[in-house]
Design an enzyme around this catalytic site. Structure first.
Site, PDB file in Angstrom:
ATOM      1  N   SER A 148     -88.341 -16.251  68.841  1.00 40.16           N
ATOM      2  CA  SER A 148     -87.469 -16.296  67.658  1.00 40.16           C
ATOM      3  C   SER A 148     -86.695 -14.988  67.609  1.00 40.16           C
ATOM      4  CB  SER A 148     -88.335 -16.414  66.396  1.00 40.16           C
ATOM      5  OG  SER A 148     -87.575 -16.147  65.236  1.00 40.16           O
ATOM      6  N   TYR A 161     -95.580 -13.885  61.507  1.00 41.68           N
ATOM      7  CA  TYR A 161     -94.540 -14.537  62.318  1.00 41.68           C
ATOM      8  C   TYR A 161     -93.900 -13.533  63.285  1.00 41.68           C
ATOM      9  CZ  TYR A 161     -90.978 -17.998  63.423  1.00 41.68           C
ATOM     10  OH  TYR A 161     -90.171 -18.906  64.079  1.00 41.68           O
TER      11      TYR A 161
HETATM   12  P1  NAD Z   1     -91.071 -27.769  62.849  1.00 35.95           P
HETATM   13  O1  NAD Z   1     -92.060 -27.478  61.790  1.00 35.95           O
HETATM   14  O2  NAD Z   1     -89.895 -28.620  62.535  1.00 35.95           O
HETATM   15  O3  NAD Z   1     -91.779 -28.424  64.110  1.00 35.95           O
HETATM   16  C1  NAD Z   1     -92.947 -27.857  64.625  1.00 35.95           C
HETATM   17  C2  NAD Z   1     -93.728 -28.948  65.332  1.00 35.95           C
HETATM   18  O4  NAD Z   1     -94.922 -28.345  65.827  1.00 35.95           O
HETATM   19  C3  NAD Z   1     -94.156 -30.079  64.378  1.00 35.95           C
HETATM   20  O5  NAD Z   1     -93.930 -31.327  64.982  1.00 35.95           O
HETATM   21  C4  NAD Z   1     -95.619 -29.809  64.152  1.00 35.95           C
HETATM   22  O6  NAD Z   1     -96.382 -30.970  63.884  1.00 35.95           O
HETATM   23  C5  NAD Z   1     -96.021 -29.161  65.479  1.00 35.95           C
HETATM   24  N1  NAD Z   1     -97.237 -28.361  65.366  1.00 35.95           N
HETATM   25  C6  NAD Z   1     -97.584 -27.500  64.389  1.00 35.95           C
HETATM   26  N2  NAD Z   1     -98.807 -26.992  64.624  1.00 35.95           N
HETATM   27  C7  NAD Z   1     -99.229 -27.546  65.789  1.00 35.95           C
HETATM   28  C8  NAD Z   1    -100.421 -27.428  66.546  1.00 35.95           C
HETATM   29  N3  NAD Z   1    -101.442 -26.652  66.142  1.00 35.95           N
HETATM   30  N4  NAD Z   1    -100.534 -28.143  67.688  1.00 35.95           N
HETATM   31  C9  NAD Z   1     -99.516 -28.963  68.096  1.00 35.95           C
HETATM   32  N5  NAD Z   1     -98.371 -29.117  67.404  1.00 35.95           N
HETATM   33  C10 NAD Z   1     -98.235 -28.419  66.267  1.00 35.95           C
HETATM   34  O7  NAD Z   1     -90.632 -26.332  63.385  1.00 35.95           O
HETATM   35  P2  NAD Z   1     -89.380 -25.883  64.262  1.00 35.95           P
HETATM   36  O8  NAD Z   1     -88.454 -25.157  63.377  1.00 35.95           O
HETATM   37  O9  NAD Z   1     -88.892 -27.010  65.075  1.00 35.95           O
HETATM   38  O10 NAD Z   1     -90.068 -24.795  65.189  1.00 35.95           O
HETATM   39  C11 NAD Z   1     -90.279 -25.006  66.589  1.00 35.95           C
HETATM   40  C12 NAD Z   1     -90.434 -23.654  67.256  1.00 35.95           C
HETATM   41  O11 NAD Z   1     -89.207 -22.918  67.117  1.00 35.95           O
HETATM   42  C13 NAD Z   1     -91.504 -22.771  66.616  1.00 35.95           C
HETATM   43  O12 NAD Z   1     -92.191 -22.053  67.606  1.00 35.95           O
HETATM   44  C14 NAD Z   1     -90.712 -21.852  65.726  1.00 35.95           C
HETATM   45  O13 NAD Z   1     -91.398 -20.654  65.468  1.00 35.95           O
HETATM   46  C15 NAD Z   1     -89.466 -21.661  66.539  1.00 35.95           C
HETATM   47  N6  NAD Z   1     -88.292 -21.217  65.767  1.00 35.95           N
HETATM   48  C16 NAD Z   1     -87.746 -21.983  64.779  1.00 35.95           C
HETATM   49  C17 NAD Z   1     -86.623 -21.535  64.089  1.00 35.95           C
HETATM   50  C18 NAD Z   1     -85.944 -22.337  63.001  1.00 35.95           C
HETATM   51  O14 NAD Z   1     -85.028 -21.826  62.344  1.00 35.95           O
HETATM   52  N7  NAD Z   1     -86.323 -23.588  62.765  1.00 35.95           N
HETATM   53  C19 NAD Z   1     -86.065 -20.297  64.423  1.00 35.95           C
HETATM   54  C20 NAD Z   1     -86.652 -19.533  65.422  1.00 35.95           C
HETATM   55  C21 NAD Z   1     -87.754 -20.007  66.102  1.00 35.95           C
END
Ligand code: NAD
Length: 257
Positions: A148, A161
């Site tokens: 991130s 985080y």
């Molecule tokens: P999200 O919550 O939409 O999706 C996350 C997915 O991971 C979900 O389907 C959830 O069920 C699954 N999950 C959670 N815990 C789990 C576990 N213990 N085992 C297996 N699956 C699990 O989140 P997102 O925004 O799509 O995030 C995805 C990745 O991108 C993450 O690593 C997040 O930190 C990173 N990220 C997101 C953003 C953003 O703005 N959305 C920005 C930077 C980084």
């Protein structure tokens, strides 16, 4: 970016960015294992579009769902074994599953700290450990870790985080050292704000959204598929000389901070 004949395992692939990645890898022709604790996305709009596996099958791709908790070693091992027995190998590991547990160091209790560490960082160790021999067996193994922009800055309420995402970036560099001689590349993607169930609360709060609008330099926010396209590139032969990097995909967020 042709991925025909490759097999990808995408953790957290049922929703959000992981789903965008799973779909793009499948568009490239890869078989995709969607590994997640739940198959139905939390966001209504995503749920209405259907499960990731169904979307991929509608695109004439091949995918299967594997229930998996990335923080639990037995669960990870089962999913890796299922991937290999179904598709005969594993070429692309995408460590995407992640959670946000907001709080400062003084606010987070030990249970919260352990949970975010387990899901965001320990998971990368566990999946990579169990996928390693299969990636070595690939002509062009790929590990893509979701970090991130928070890996490079401190954010309010972001103790767990920021710490875990910083850890993912440096674990990526370390893994690149170990996996390089095996021909496997290891890179981290560092998204800025992307609307998903994780970021929904921030996007929907006018004050916090204003900060997003100020620091994202483009007149729009990115979508999960934008991150998916970068992952598809990194998974392809076109990216064979890229390893050990942490690539922002953030609409200019880091440039403006
Ligand atoms: P999200 O919550 O939409 O999706 C996350 C997915 O991971 C979900 O389907 C959830 O069920 C699954 N999950 C959670 N815990 C789990 C576990 N213990 N085992 C297996 N699956 C699990 O989140 P997102 O925004 O799509 O995030 C995805 C990745 O991108 C993450 O690593 C997040 O930190 C990173 N990220 C997101 C953003 C953003 O703005 N959305 C920005 C930077 C980084």
């Amino acid at each position: 970016m042709d991925l025909t004949g490759k097999t990808a395992l995408v953790t957290g692939g049922a929703a959000g960015i992981g789903r965008g990645i799973a779909i793009e890898l499948a568009r490239g022709g890869a078989n995709v294992v969607v590994a997640d604790v739940r198959e139905n996305p939390k966001l209504e709009a995503e749920r209405n579009r259907g499960k990731t596996v169904d979307i991929i099958e509608e695109l004439s791709g091949d995918a299967l769902f594997s229930e998996c908790d990335v923080g639990k070693e037995a669960s990870v091992e089962t999913t890796v074994n299922k991937t290999v027995s179904e598709y005969g190998g594993l070429d692309i590991l995408v460590n995407n599953a992640g959670i946000s547990v907001p709080g400062s160091v003084t606010e987070l209790d030990r249970k919260d700290w352990d949970k975010i560490t387990e899901v965001n960082l320990t998971s990368v160790y566990l999946t990579t450990k169990h996928a390693a021999t299969h990636l070595y067996g690939s002509d062009a193994g790929r590990i893509i870790n979701l970090a991130s922009t928070a890996a490079f800055e401190g954010t309010p309420q972001g103790a767990g985080y920021c710490a875990t995402k910083g850890g993912v970036v440096n674990l990526t560099r370390q893994l690149a050292v170990d996996f390089g001689p095996e021909g496997t590349t290891v890179n981290a993607l560092c998204p800025g704000p992307i609307y998903t169930s994780m970021s929904q609360g921030t996007f929907d709060d006018p004050e916090r959204r204003e900060i997003y609008e100020e620091h994202v330099l483009l007149p729009y926010f990115g979508e999960p598929e934008d991150v998916g396209q970068l992952a598809r590139f990194l998974a392809s032969d076109a990216a064979r000389y890229i390893t050990g990097t942490a690539i922002p995909i953030d609409g200019g967020w880091l440039a403006s901070r």
